[in-house]
Design a protein around this motif. Sequence first.
Motif, short mmCIF file in Angstrom:
data_model
loop_
_atom_site.label_atom_id
_atom_site.label_comp_id
_atom_site.label_asym_id
_atom_site.label_seq_id
_atom_site.Cartn_x
_atom_site.Cartn_y
_atom_site.Cartn_z
N ILE A 11 -72.78 107.70 52.82
CA ILE A 11 -72.55 106.92 54.04
C ILE A 11 -73.84 106.72 54.84
O ILE A 11 -74.04 105.67 55.47
CB ILE A 11 -71.48 107.60 54.92
N LEU A 47 -68.86 110.50 51.60
CA LEU A 47 -69.57 111.28 52.61
C LEU A 47 -71.06 111.37 52.30
O LEU A 47 -71.90 111.26 53.19
CB LEU A 47 -68.96 112.67 52.70
N ARG A 97 -71.40 111.07 61.11
CA ARG A 97 -72.60 110.45 60.54
C ARG A 97 -72.71 108.97 60.84
O ARG A 97 -73.66 108.31 60.42
CB ARG A 97 -72.65 110.69 59.03
N PHE A 153 -60.62 107.09 57.66
CA PHE A 153 -61.00 107.86 56.47
C PHE A 153 -59.81 108.68 55.96
O PHE A 153 -59.52 108.69 54.76
CB PHE A 153 -62.17 108.79 56.83
N ARG A 212 -65.75 112.72 48.83
CA ARG A 212 -67.02 113.45 48.98
C ARG A 212 -68.21 112.55 48.62
O ARG A 212 -69.27 112.65 49.24
CB ARG A 212 -67.01 114.70 48.12
N PHE A 234 -67.67 112.79 58.11
CA PHE A 234 -67.94 111.38 57.84
C PHE A 234 -68.12 110.61 59.15
O PHE A 234 -69.06 109.83 59.32
CB PHE A 234 -66.80 110.79 57.01
N LEU A 242 -65.38 102.17 52.02
CA LEU A 242 -64.52 103.18 51.42
C LEU A 242 -63.74 102.65 50.21
O LEU A 242 -63.43 103.41 49.29
CB LEU A 242 -63.53 103.70 52.47
#
Length: 397
Positions: free
Chosen positions: A377, A374, A348, A284, A371, A345, A363
């Motif tokens: 996800i 996030l 989760r 990420f 954001r 991220f 991604l």
Amino acid sequence: TVIRRPTPKDRARYAGHWSKTSSRPSRPMDTVILDAEQKARVQADVNEYLHPLSPRWYADRGIPYRRGYLFYGPPGTGKTSLSFALAGIFGLEIYVISLQEPALTEGDLGLLFNSLPRRCIVLLEDIDSAGLLRDGKSDEDEGQGPKEGKSRKVQDKAEEKKGTDEKSGDKKDENKDAKDGKDEKKIDEDEKPWTLQDLAKALKSANTRDRRQNEADKNRLPGQGISLSGLLNAIDGVATHEGRVLIMTTNHPEKLDEALIRPGRVDMQVEFGFATRTQIAELFTRMYASDRTGDPRAPAAAAANGSAKTASNGALNGHAKGSSSFLEARDVSSKEDLEGIAYSFAQRLPEKVFTPAEIQGFLLTRKKEPRKALEEIEEWRDKQVEAKEKKSRVVDA
């Protein structure tokens, strides 16, 4: 990094056995999502092998100057990526051979290996899907061929007969006065009719041999294709070229023959698994990190991810200088902010469930909005997990 593949046969006579098919910017090692210790171990091993004094060291000890690696794990875990990263670090060209090419013969494979330069990487991808099965020759080479099986059966039969004769002899001594029944007790075991159990064993053995032969014939055209013994001879035969780095990749290591991956042919095995939370956060952060950080590796990282090289006048792919900001994250204020989002991220997502390629694909559709990635996800995670449980290849958008 230069990539070469075998030249088509109609052009190989005047164009050489290998042709340059493409050239890519070198891929930095930190863009490969793999355990840091594993990456360091592989890199150090290749570095030691390619040291200028290594050929003499191998020669003084009578060891063939070759090095082999097996990269195994699920698809999308970075096996090929690490191969390209190693080639970039050490300035080696990659020679890719597809064993599934129907026109490739064992003679062609030997010529390809013998025409390799002294320093290069030979990449055999998806070695498990090439249909390499033992034929009669490779069985005999490993001491497990049909002749051995036949001789073993004859030996067992002789021992059984010997035991029967000994028992008959003992019984004859005990009953030497009963001459009338002696002939009946000397019946040879081989002359007795087969039982159903003996017949079932014989049929099972014959069916197994026939099935293996049919599978070998199915995976190899008449007079063409590569057998296991042909590949082994090309890898480390008497006339095999030395100095190359051999990398084989597979999604199913359990399908590989032991003779192919024994020490001496495969010197190091590297496992590629599903992404851990640490690797997810790393992926990420790398996805949304700014290229204008002063890190000299940043331009190379951008090129490895598909962006064009920066020209000397500062233009990027035809755009004015500074236009690379269109790929930068819009809603991140600092490096610390980005690392915090990356941590949330990763938390989760479950560990060791998704491949780096799956997460990267998610991604890429949000490459300027960390954001938003996030926020979305969890929905993506639930759909992916449901699809995996149903073993479905299609995931609802």
